[in-house]
Design a protein around this motif. Structure first.
Motif, PDB file in Angstrom:
ATOM      1  N   PRO A  71       0.888   2.412 -10.139  1.00  0.00           N
ATOM      2  CA  PRO A  71       1.302   3.819 -10.233  1.00  0.00           C
ATOM      3  C   PRO A  71       2.584   4.054  -9.453  1.00  0.00           C
ATOM      4  CG  PRO A  71      -0.502   3.607  -8.683  1.00  0.00           C
ATOM      5  CD  PRO A  71      -0.314   2.248  -9.311  1.00  0.00           C
ATOM      6  N   PHE A  72       3.362   5.013  -9.888  1.00  0.00           N
ATOM      7  CA  PHE A  72       4.618   5.311  -9.202  1.00  0.00           C
ATOM      8  C   PHE A  72       4.999   6.757  -9.428  1.00  0.00           C
ATOM      9  CE2 PHE A  72       5.714   4.070 -13.486  1.00  0.00           C
ATOM     10  CZ  PHE A  72       6.773   4.899 -13.842  1.00  0.00           C
ATOM     11  N   GLU A  73       5.865   7.232  -8.563  1.00  0.00           N
ATOM     12  CA  GLU A  73       6.416   8.584  -8.664  1.00  0.00           C
ATOM     13  C   GLU A  73       7.834   8.479  -9.210  1.00  0.00           C
ATOM     14  OE1 GLU A  73       8.207  11.734  -5.447  1.00  0.00           O
ATOM     15  OE2 GLU A  73       6.283  10.788  -4.974  1.00  0.00           O
ATOM     16  N   THR A  74       8.176   9.362 -10.136  1.00  0.00           N
ATOM     17  CA  THR A  74       9.504   9.354 -10.734  1.00  0.00           C
ATOM     18  C   THR A  74      10.407  10.376 -10.059  1.00  0.00           C
ATOM     19  OG1 THR A  74       8.700   8.636 -12.894  1.00  0.00           O
ATOM     20  CG2 THR A  74      10.825   9.748 -12.850  1.00  0.00           C
ATOM     21  N   VAL A  75      11.627   9.967  -9.757  1.00  0.00           N
ATOM     22  CA  VAL A  75      12.667  10.871  -9.263  1.00  0.00           C
ATOM     23  C   VAL A  75      13.811  10.817 -10.263  1.00  0.00           C
ATOM     24  CG1 VAL A  75      14.242  11.440  -7.390  1.00  0.00           C
ATOM     25  CG2 VAL A  75      12.004  10.404  -6.875  1.00  0.00           C
ATOM     26  N   GLU A 117       0.811  -1.207   0.000  1.00  0.00           N
ATOM     27  CA  GLU A 117       0.000   0.000   0.000  1.00  0.00           C
ATOM     28  C   GLU A 117       0.853   1.269   0.000  1.00  0.00           C
ATOM     29  OE1 GLU A 117      -2.415  -0.474   3.420  1.00  0.00           O
ATOM     30  OE2 GLU A 117      -3.769  -1.936   2.484  1.00  0.00           O
ATOM     31  N   ALA A 118       2.129   1.133   0.217  1.00  0.00           N
ATOM     32  CA  ALA A 118       3.009   2.297   0.252  1.00  0.00           C
ATOM     33  C   ALA A 118       3.251   2.830  -1.156  1.00  0.00           C
ATOM     34  CB  ALA A 118       4.335   1.917   0.909  1.00  0.00           C
ATOM     35  N   LYS A 119       3.603   4.099  -1.221  1.00  0.00           N
ATOM     36  CA  LYS A 119       3.888   4.717  -2.516  1.00  0.00           C
ATOM     37  C   LYS A 119       5.195   4.187  -3.084  1.00  0.00           C
ATOM     38  CE  LYS A 119       3.063   9.077  -3.115  1.00  0.00           C
ATOM     39  NZ  LYS A 119       3.120  10.575  -3.051  1.00  0.00           N
ATOM     40  N   LEU A 120       5.222   4.005  -4.397  1.00  0.00           N
ATOM     41  CA  LEU A 120       6.438   3.581  -5.063  1.00  0.00           C
ATOM     42  C   LEU A 120       7.135   4.783  -5.681  1.00  0.00           C
ATOM     43  CD1 LEU A 120       4.680   0.818  -5.170  1.00  0.00           C
ATOM     44  CD2 LEU A 120       6.282   0.209  -6.988  1.00  0.00           C
ATOM     45  N   ARG A 121       8.442   4.827  -5.546  1.00  0.00           N
ATOM     46  CA  ARG A 121       9.261   5.826  -6.229  1.00  0.00           C
ATOM     47  C   ARG A 121      10.290   5.093  -7.087  1.00  0.00           C
ATOM     48  NH1 ARG A 121       8.772   8.258  -1.116  1.00  0.00           N
ATOM     49  NH2 ARG A 121       7.690  10.275  -1.166  1.00  0.00           N
ATOM     50  N   LEU A 122      10.382   5.524  -8.339  1.00  0.00           N
ATOM     51  CA  LEU A 122      11.367   4.957  -9.248  1.00  0.00           C
ATOM     52  C   LEU A 122      12.393   6.029  -9.563  1.00  0.00           C
ATOM     53  CD1 LEU A 122      12.247   2.568 -11.033  1.00  0.00           C
ATOM     54  CD2 LEU A 122      10.849   3.549 -12.876  1.00  0.00           C
ATOM     55  N   TYR A 123      13.629   5.758  -9.205  1.00  0.00           N
ATOM     56  CA  TYR A 123      14.730   6.688  -9.451  1.00  0.00           C
ATOM     57  C   TYR A 123      15.322   6.358 -10.819  1.00  0.00           C
ATOM     58  CZ  TYR A 123      14.299   7.942  -4.553  1.00  0.00           C
ATOM     59  OH  TYR A 123      13.811   8.388  -3.327  1.00  0.00           O
ATOM     60  N   GLU A 124      15.317   7.362 -11.699  1.00  0.00           N
ATOM     61  CA  GLU A 124      15.685   7.164 -13.090  1.00  0.00           C
ATOM     62  C   GLU A 124      16.849   8.072 -13.481  1.00  0.00           C
ATOM     63  OE1 GLU A 124      12.440   7.279 -15.808  1.00  0.00           O
ATOM     64  OE2 GLU A 124      10.942   6.680 -14.318  1.00  0.00           O
ATOM     65  N   LEU A 125      17.526   7.682 -14.543  1.00  0.00           N
ATOM     66  CA  LEU A 125      18.607   8.496 -15.087  1.00  0.00           C
ATOM     67  C   LEU A 125      18.039   9.504 -16.072  1.00  0.00           C
ATOM     68  CD1 LEU A 125      21.688   8.980 -15.504  1.00  0.00           C
ATOM     69  CD2 LEU A 125      21.538   7.320 -17.368  1.00  0.00           C
ATOM     70  N   THR A 126      18.448  10.764 -15.943  1.00  0.00           N
ATOM     71  CA  THR A 126      17.960  11.784 -16.869  1.00  0.00           C
ATOM     72  C   THR A 126      19.108  12.368 -17.679  1.00  0.00           C
ATOM     73  OG1 THR A 126      16.676  13.825 -17.057  1.00  0.00           O
ATOM     74  CG2 THR A 126      18.145  13.651 -15.175  1.00  0.00           C
ATOM     75  N   LEU A 127      18.826  12.649 -18.936  1.00  0.00           N
ATOM     76  CA  LEU A 127      19.768  13.331 -19.816  1.00  0.00           C
ATOM     77  C   LEU A 127      19.518  14.832 -19.734  1.00  0.00           C
ATOM     78  CD1 LEU A 127      19.562  10.941 -22.895  1.00  0.00           C
ATOM     79  CD2 LEU A 127      21.254  10.935 -21.046  1.00  0.00           C
ATOM     80  N   PRO A 136      17.995   1.415 -12.417  1.00  0.00           N
ATOM     81  CA  PRO A 136      16.909   1.910 -11.584  1.00  0.00           C
ATOM     82  C   PRO A 136      17.109   1.604 -10.099  1.00  0.00           C
ATOM     83  CG  PRO A 136      16.272  -0.153 -12.591  1.00  0.00           C
ATOM     84  CD  PRO A 136      17.598   0.213 -13.194  1.00  0.00           C
ATOM     85  N   ILE A 137      16.495   2.462  -9.301  1.00  0.00           N
ATOM     86  CA  ILE A 137      16.357   2.214  -7.868  1.00  0.00           C
ATOM     87  C   ILE A 137      14.872   2.324  -7.556  1.00  0.00           C
ATOM     88  CG2 ILE A 137      16.928   2.966  -5.530  1.00  0.00           C
ATOM     89  CD1 ILE A 137      19.406   4.371  -6.766  1.00  0.00           C
ATOM     90  N   LEU A 138      14.334   1.342  -6.889  1.00  0.00           N
ATOM     91  CA  LEU A 138      12.926   1.352  -6.503  1.00  0.00           C
ATOM     92  C   LEU A 138      12.819   1.513  -5.002  1.00  0.00           C
ATOM     93  CD1 LEU A 138       9.967   0.841  -7.706  1.00  0.00           C
ATOM     94  CD2 LEU A 138      10.200  -1.413  -6.637  1.00  0.00           C
ATOM     95  N   GLU A 139      12.030   2.490  -4.583  1.00  0.00           N
ATOM     96  CA  GLU A 139      11.753   2.709  -3.161  1.00  0.00           C
ATOM     97  C   GLU A 139      10.280   2.428  -2.927  1.00  0.00           C
ATOM     98  OE1 GLU A 139      12.363   6.204   0.230  1.00  0.00           O
ATOM     99  OE2 GLU A 139      12.339   6.728  -1.903  1.00  0.00           O
ATOM    100  N   HIS A 140      10.003   1.510  -2.008  1.00  0.00           N
ATOM    101  CA  HIS A 140       8.626   1.111  -1.726  1.00  0.00           C
ATOM    102  C   HIS A 140       8.493   0.919  -0.221  1.00  0.00           C
ATOM    103  CE1 HIS A 140       5.158  -2.000  -2.251  1.00  0.00           C
ATOM    104  NE2 HIS A 140       4.686  -0.772  -2.082  1.00  0.00           N
TER     105      HIS A 140
END
Length: 239
Positions: A39-43, A6-16, A62-66
């Motif tokens: 659903p997830f939040e992008t960082v 039930e916790a929010k997911l955050r996906l840490y992504e590489l950006t150009l 990727p890094i996933l925080e849940h």
């Protein structure tokens, strides 16, 4: 898993520099989350920001925080998603499917992505944020036996035929199936699609010939989940 799920997911992504998420490993996880309808939040992080997160525990995305769970490596994340969300469409329906997709990943990384790196590594450097470029250059050139990015990629056009030939197993399989997973996509598709998106995200040299039969599968793959990979800013994959 109930409380954690039930916790929010955050996906840490590489950006150009242009804000595009380009990592092929992030993209396979993006597809996996869409597959499961999570659903997830992008960082977004630049190359040099990744080691600053989570006390330097991770060097790549990727890094996933849940909730209290934090993990990297796309395979660890994919298998975790099936454990944490068993009631949503599974990425791996059986141990046999998991084993076969792992084999496909090993083949694709060794026979395709390794060759694509030779063609596109300098393009990725040039597309990175200016503050990330010195780190990117230094870290990649360490493994190039004294070559610079420029000399390493000077003859990159000559590598295209080998890449195109290495894709023959995909073409053969896709003559009879809409996706690598059969009538519907599975994680094998997401692995390969992530690699092609990476080539298109920063590449300045078309990867495939104009009449390559992979065109239809790539179109279907990029159209999945509401056009997840339909980005008008990416470079063409076909000559």
């Amino acid at each position: 898993m109930t409380v954690s799920a039930e916790a929010k997911l955050r996906l840490y992504e590489l950006t150009l520099a242009d804000g595009r998420s380009a990592s092929p490993f992030v993209w396979r996880v993006r597809y996996a989350l869409a597959h499961k309808g999570i659903p997830f939040e992008t960082v977004y992080l630049g190359f040099t920001e990744i080691p600053r997160m989570f006390g330097g525990k991770f060097k790549t995305v990727p890094i996933l925080e849940h909730g209290e769970t934090v993990l990297a490596e796309s395979w660890d994340i994919a298998e975790y998603l099936d454990r944490a969300f068993p009631g949503q469409p599974l990425l791996f329906k059986t141990p046999a499917e998991l084993a076969l997709v792992r084999f496909i990943d090993a083949w694709f990384m060794n026979e395709v992505m390794r060759k694509m790196f030779r063609v596109y590594v300098k393009d990725v450097h040039d597309a990175a944020r200016p503050e990330d470029q010195p780190y990117f250059r230094e870290s990649r050139e360490k493994n190039m036996k004294g070559k610079t990015l420029e000399t390493f990629t000077a003859d990159r056009v000559s590598y295209l035929p080998a890449i195109r030939t290495s894709l023959a197993p995909l073409r053969t399989h896709l003559q009879k199936s809409a996706f690598l997973g059969g009538s519907a996509p599975n994680f094998a598709d997401y692995i390969a699609l992530g690699g092609f998106y990476w080539a298109a995200s920063a590449g300045t040299l078309p990867l495939l010939e104009r009449d390559d039969s992979l065109r239809d599968w790539l179109a279907r793959g990029f159209d999945l989940y509401g056009g997840i990979a339909r980005d008008p800013g990416i470079e063409p994959l076909f000559e």
